[in-house]
Design an enzyme around this catalytic site. Structure first.
Site, PDB file in Angstrom:
ATOM      1  N   ASP A   1       0.283  25.536  71.082  1.00 23.37           N
ATOM      2  CA  ASP A   1       0.338  25.257  72.513  1.00 23.37           C
ATOM      3  C   ASP A   1       1.800  25.382  72.948  1.00 23.37           C
ATOM      4  O   ASP A   1       2.716  25.252  72.120  1.00 23.37           O
ATOM      5  CB  ASP A   1      -0.195  23.847  72.773  1.00 23.37           C
ATOM      6  CG  ASP A   1       0.016  23.414  74.195  1.00 23.37           C
ATOM      7  OD1 ASP A   1      -0.407  24.142  75.111  1.00 23.37           O
ATOM      8  OD2 ASP A   1       0.639  22.347  74.393  1.00 23.37           O
TER       9      ASP A   1
ATOM     10  N   GLN B   1      -2.288  27.536  81.880  1.00 26.52           N
ATOM     11  CA  GLN B   1      -1.320  27.611  82.972  1.00 26.52           C
ATOM     12  C   GLN B   1      -2.074  27.637  84.302  1.00 26.52           C
ATOM     13  O   GLN B   1      -2.109  28.641  85.021  1.00 26.52           O
ATOM     14  CB  GLN B   1      -0.425  28.846  82.809  1.00 26.52           C
ATOM     15  CG  GLN B   1       0.483  28.818  81.604  1.00 26.52           C
ATOM     16  CD  GLN B   1       1.529  27.710  81.695  1.00 26.52           C
ATOM     17  OE1 GLN B   1       1.982  27.350  82.790  1.00 26.52           O
ATOM     18  NE2 GLN B   1       1.909  27.152  80.543  1.00 26.52           N
ATOM     19  N   SER B   2      -2.682  26.492  84.615  1.00 22.80           N
ATOM     20  CA  SER B   2      -3.500  26.423  85.826  1.00 22.80           C
ATOM     21  C   SER B   2      -2.664  26.514  87.100  1.00 22.80           C
ATOM     22  O   SER B   2      -3.211  26.689  88.195  1.00 22.80           O
ATOM     23  CB  SER B   2      -4.309  25.128  85.840  1.00 22.80           C
ATOM     24  OG  SER B   2      -3.453  23.996  85.820  1.00 22.80           O
TER      25      SER B   2
ATOM     26  N   ASP C   1       7.631  19.452  78.195  1.00 20.50           N
ATOM     27  CA  ASP C   1       6.645  19.704  79.238  1.00 20.50           C
ATOM     28  C   ASP C   1       7.263  19.484  80.619  1.00 20.50           C
ATOM     29  O   ASP C   1       7.613  18.364  80.989  1.00 20.50           O
ATOM     30  CB  ASP C   1       5.446  18.779  79.046  1.00 20.50           C
ATOM     31  CG  ASP C   1       4.299  19.134  79.976  1.00 20.50           C
ATOM     32  OD1 ASP C   1       4.404  20.150  80.685  1.00 20.50           O
ATOM     33  OD2 ASP C   1       3.298  18.392  79.982  1.00 20.50           O
TER      34      ASP C   1
ATOM     35  N   ASP D   1       3.619  24.020  76.321  1.00 18.22           N
ATOM     36  CA  ASP D   1       4.274  22.887  76.976  1.00 18.22           C
ATOM     37  C   ASP D   1       3.925  21.574  76.273  1.00 18.22           C
ATOM     38  O   ASP D   1       2.748  21.249  76.089  1.00 18.22           O
ATOM     39  CB  ASP D   1       3.864  22.821  78.446  1.00 18.22           C
ATOM     40  CG  ASP D   1       4.205  24.106  79.186  1.00 18.22           C
ATOM     41  OD1 ASP D   1       5.325  24.604  78.993  1.00 18.22           O
ATOM     42  OD2 ASP D   1       3.342  24.610  79.932  1.00 18.22           O
TER      43      ASP D   1
END
Length: 460
Positions: A296, A340-341, A304, A298
């Site tokens: 993953d 990455q919404s 993050d 972030d």
């Protein structure tokens, strides 16, 4: 005080109640044994030192003052300080077989019934090895790993009492499960591990000889070799007799004790041998190093920063570069998979995400494959973690079986995506990871270096 309630969820019928005036935090354990429970406890703590006490121990009145004295005296390279254990025995009769077993805690090295660990030392070796599912050898394992990492261990002056709880006469048979853990200890630490932790040799060889004699007797009888069958049976009976007498002779030699020792001695060699074989099978089934590792982004590789599209705000995790270098040296390919919404919500452009990814490549070295899910949760796509789409796509792009891959992330969604794809999932929690997700994760590492150590078979 942190209390880890490690009972299975189905048995948590009533909450634990703290004594008045005592500040207590309750943590739900994963119900995978004491090693996993202790990991859940120390990861929920924030102190420099974590002192473990088993739930069946009674600290002395000035235990806290003595603990403080023990820790104050600890040198900078001291990873842990053990308390002294006293096992109260009856005075009217010699101790029984089970009582002598518990009494051994008084001289056991590094027993975690009362053991205080430095947080930095636990982090350095990634805590207790959760492959030890029973209260047996997990303390010896972490002691050896700490010593191998250059730490020292000390004996303190504080004292606890360890009362002997009542047990059924067959407790000695249930304890034979420890033979499987001994196989794991040899696999992890080599043939000299017993000498290093001061563990007695045990009777496994005699148990194996008695089991072989019984099997030979049956086989000879089936084949019609009466004399050979009788000779083998005599060897088996001699072994059983020697075992039973070695347990009966110290006392108390009551009729109930004698009957129990004879009955369990007949079964014990078979039971011990069976557990040893089970341990051998388990060791051979330990996970191989993964064919590929997917990270993953972030919260895992970099700090993050929500919806970050600015490369100048990228900050790598402290040990990310070295962790990736270890995988490269091992020849294991890596990839990055990331939700990455912000793209789907219009807060980021795809080019912003690509710019950040390029900056990460500059900081950590080329990561090769980047796969991003741009969707929001409401889109119900197949690629947004915890769904497995990104994991499956990464595995297909690298030409590897997803079941031989691993996913490293900081959320339960990352681990769930791995599970859904049949891959191995390792959680590296941050301060933002909910404790419930940490407790539910199949494997937990305190940092990226420890996660990579788990994956390639190197502790710490």
């Amino acid at each position: 005080m942190i209390v880890v309630d490690d009972r299975p969820a189905s048995l948590r019928l009533e909450p634990l109640i703290a004594a008045p005036g005592v500040g207590v935090e309750f943590v739900s354990g994963p119900a995978r044994g004491p090693a996993a429970a202790r990991n859940a406890g120390w990861r929920a703590a924030s102190a420099e030192w974590i002192a473990f006490l088993d739930d069946d121990t009674v600290p002395c009145r000035d235990w806290l003052r003595r603990l403080d004295s023990d820790l104050t005296a600890a040198t900078d390279d001291c990873a842990a300080v053990q308390g002294r254990i006293h096992v109260p025995l009856r005075r009217d009769l010699p101790p029984r077989d089970w009582e002598r077993n518990v009494q051994g805690l008084e001289t056991a090295r590094w027993a975690t019934a009362d053991m205080a660990f430095r947080r930095g030392a636990l982090e350095a070796v990634n805590g207790f090895d959760e492959r030890f599912r029973r209260p047996y050898r997990e303390d010896s394992d972490i002691a050896l790993r700490l010593l191998d990492a250059g730490w020292s261990l000390a004996q303190g002056r504080r004292t606890i009492a360890h009362p002997i709880r009542p047990e059924r006469f067959d407790i000695s048979l249930r304890l034979q499960a420890g033979n499987a853990d001994d196989v794991l200890m040899r696999h992890l630490h080599g043939p000299g591990w017993r000498e290093r932790v001061g563990a007695p040799t045990g009777r496994l060889r005699r148990h194996a000889a008695a089991t072989a004699a019984a099997g030979a007797s049956v086989m000879a009888a089936v084949l019609g070799g009466r004399r050979s069958a009788a000779l083998a049976a005599a060897c088996w009976l001699a072994g059983i007799g020697e075992l039973a007498w070695s347990r009966i002779a110290p006392g108390p030699r009551t009729s109930a004790e004698i009957a129990g020792m004879i009955a369990t001695s007949i079964v014990m060699p078979f039971w011990a041998s069976a557990w040893w074989l089970r341990g051998q099978v388990r060791v051979r089934r330990l996970p191989r190093p993964p064919a590929a590792v997917f990270f993953d982004r972030d919260g895992t590789l970099v700090q993050d920063v929500p919806d970050n599209g600015d490369p100048d705000r990228v900050r790598a995790m402290p040990d990310a570069r070295e962790a990736l270098a270890r995988l490269r040296r091992a020849g294991i390919p890596v990839a990055v998979i990331s939700n990455q919404s912000g793209i789907g919500r219009g807060r980021l452009g795809a080019e912003d995400v690509e710019a950040v990814n390029r900056r990460i490549d500059e900081l950590l070295g080329p990561l090769g494959l980047w796969l991003v899910c741009p969707h929001e949760a409401a889109d119900r796509c197949s690629c947004r973690m915890p769904r497995p789409g990104l994991v499956l796509r990464a595995a297909a792009a690298l030409g590897v079986d997803p079941r031989r891959c691993a996913v490293v992330g900081d959320t339960g969604a990352d681990v769930a995506a791995a599970r859904a794809a049949g891959a191995r999932g390792v959680l590296v929690p941050t301060q933002h990871t909910p404790p419930t997700e940490t407790a539910a994760a199949p494997e937990v590492a305190c940092d990226l270096s420890s996660a990579v150590g788990l994956l390639i078979g190197v502790n710490g």
